[in-house]
Design an enzyme around this catalytic site. Structure first.
Site, PDB file in Angstrom:
ATOM      1  N   LEU A   1       0.826  -1.232  -0.063  1.00  0.00           N
ATOM      2  CA  LEU A   1      -0.099   0.008   0.085  1.00  0.00           C
ATOM      3  C   LEU A   1       1.013   1.160   0.218  1.00  0.00           C
ATOM      4  O   LEU A   1       2.028   1.168   0.320  1.00  0.00           O
ATOM      5  CB  LEU A   1      -0.861  -0.075   1.102  1.00  0.00           C
ATOM      6  CG  LEU A   1      -1.923  -1.284   1.300  1.00  0.00           C
ATOM      7  CD1 LEU A   1      -2.530  -1.090   2.496  1.00  0.00           C
ATOM      8  CD2 LEU A   1      -2.834  -1.052   0.122  1.00  0.00           C
TER       9      LEU A   1
ATOM     10  N   LYS B   1       8.725  -1.229   2.062  1.00  0.00           N
ATOM     11  CA  LYS B   1       9.539  -0.002   2.629  1.00  0.00           C
ATOM     12  C   LYS B   1       9.061   1.304   1.749  1.00  0.00           C
ATOM     13  O   LYS B   1       8.506   1.399   0.619  1.00  0.00           O
ATOM     14  CB  LYS B   1      11.005  -0.263   2.052  1.00  0.00           C
ATOM     15  CG  LYS B   1      11.405  -0.451   0.748  1.00  0.00           C
ATOM     16  CD  LYS B   1      11.676   0.701  -0.039  1.00  0.00           C
ATOM     17  CE  LYS B   1      11.228   0.431  -1.586  1.00  0.00           C
ATOM     18  NZ  LYS B   1      11.003   1.649  -2.133  1.00  0.00           N
TER      19      LYS B   1
END
Length: 326
Positions: free
Chosen positions: A74, A97
């Site tokens: 996301l 990340k």
């Protein structure tokens, strides 16, 4: 041993092109579910993973008792919240990340990991690639003598304001997107932490950083990095020692940007080159994650390491000053 059944929260292009196929291909893993309200996007995943269960909400996927682990691709600003929700739902979590937008936010994720007993990790795939494992082994084994300086560069061009990487409200910006690689790579290979940021020239457009030039001092060496989302594609990691040079010419997008290659030059005349043309670090990442869950083995990139990279990121932003100030 039963395969770890994975679900993906959101049908991002990156998940469809890279991490979905990696989960599908990894030993010990099964891509079993996807959360998306778009049948069109789901079809892209079902093309390589027939039989995929499609949930129409993230909550529905987290409530699915057949799913053991979730991958979260996301937008950056949603990572912490959905990681915590997934852990509380009893799922192991691999999150893209940057897992958090500031180092302190890792504290609650670490606490949730410890409380639930589930594995949670940032998807920092480069540390799983043999070129980085070999680079660390060579450096720490004295192949280039005492380390003096490290240079890291990562750039690509993206001026599309509709892209989430250019949206400040979504945690966009070059440093959070790719600076994590230039910082984390140096920390992983050397095993050292920055003592201070001596220079940080950060340039902003529309509220996100698009160029950064950073100089830092570690315990035993100096460090320089260039990160940009407004430059031609380029990446490199070079470690210079008293007796040699170690260079990774494609450290971050191995076999996508270029071939994974590690070059060791010593004595000013001897050059040794290693290449890994068939290694997929996304697959290795998933396999290491599954192995850690299934056997209790240490995971190569624990949350504490990722928090350290974000601490360096926080130091750089502080040294560079707020947007509009140079």
């Amino acid at each position: 041993m039963t395969a770890l059944r994975w679900g993906i929260l959101g049908a991002s292009n990156f998940a469809r092109k890279h991490m979905g196929p990696a989960i599908h291909a990894a030993k010990g893993a099964e891509l079993a579910a996807l959360a998306t309200s778009s049948p069109e996007k789901a079809a892209g995943f079902q093309a390589f993973a027939p039989g995929l269960i499609v949930h129409d909400s993230y909550e529905a996927l987290l409530a699915d008792p057949s799913i053991h682990a979730v991958y979260i691709p996301l937008p950056n600003h949603l990572h912490v919240a959905w990681t915590l929700k997934a852990l509380e739902a009893g799922k192991h979590v691999l999150c893209e990340k940057p897992m958090a937008l500031e180092a302190d936010a890792f504290d609650q994720i670490i606490a949730a990991r410890d409380r639930t007993g589930k594995l949670a990790a940032e998807a920092f795939m480069i540390v799983h690639h043999p070129q980085f494992i070999e680079a660390r082994k060579l450096l720490q084994g004295g192949a280039i003598g005492k380390l003096v300086h490290v240079d890291a560069s990562f750039s690509y061009f993206n001026d599309d304001l509709q892209n989430i990487r250019n949206q400040p409200q979504a945690g966009g910006g070059g440093l959070l997107d790719i600076g994590v690689y230039t910082f984390g790579a140096a920390r992983f290979v050397t095993g050292q932490e920055p003592r201070r940021i001596s220079h940080a020239d950060i340039r902003y457009e529309n509220g996100v950083d698009v160029f950064a030039h950073v100089a830092a001092t570690f315990e035993d060496f100096t460090y320089g990095a260039t990160v940009s989302t407004r430059m031609a594609p380029y990446q490199n990691l070079t470690l210079r020692g008293e007796k040699g040079v170690l260079e990774l010419t494609c450290p971050f997008n191995a076999n996508v940007f270029d071939a994974a290659q590690l070059v060791l030059e010593t004595d000013g005349s001897t050059v040794t080159t290693q290449r890994w043309p068939a290694v997929n670090h996304y697959v290795l990442q998933v396999e290491n994650f599954c192995n850690a869950v299934q056997t209790g083995a240490d995971y190569p990139c624990p949350l504490e390491f990722s928090q350290g990279t974000q601490q360096m990121m926080d130091m750089v932003f502080k040294a560079g000053g707020p947007p509009g100030q140079e």
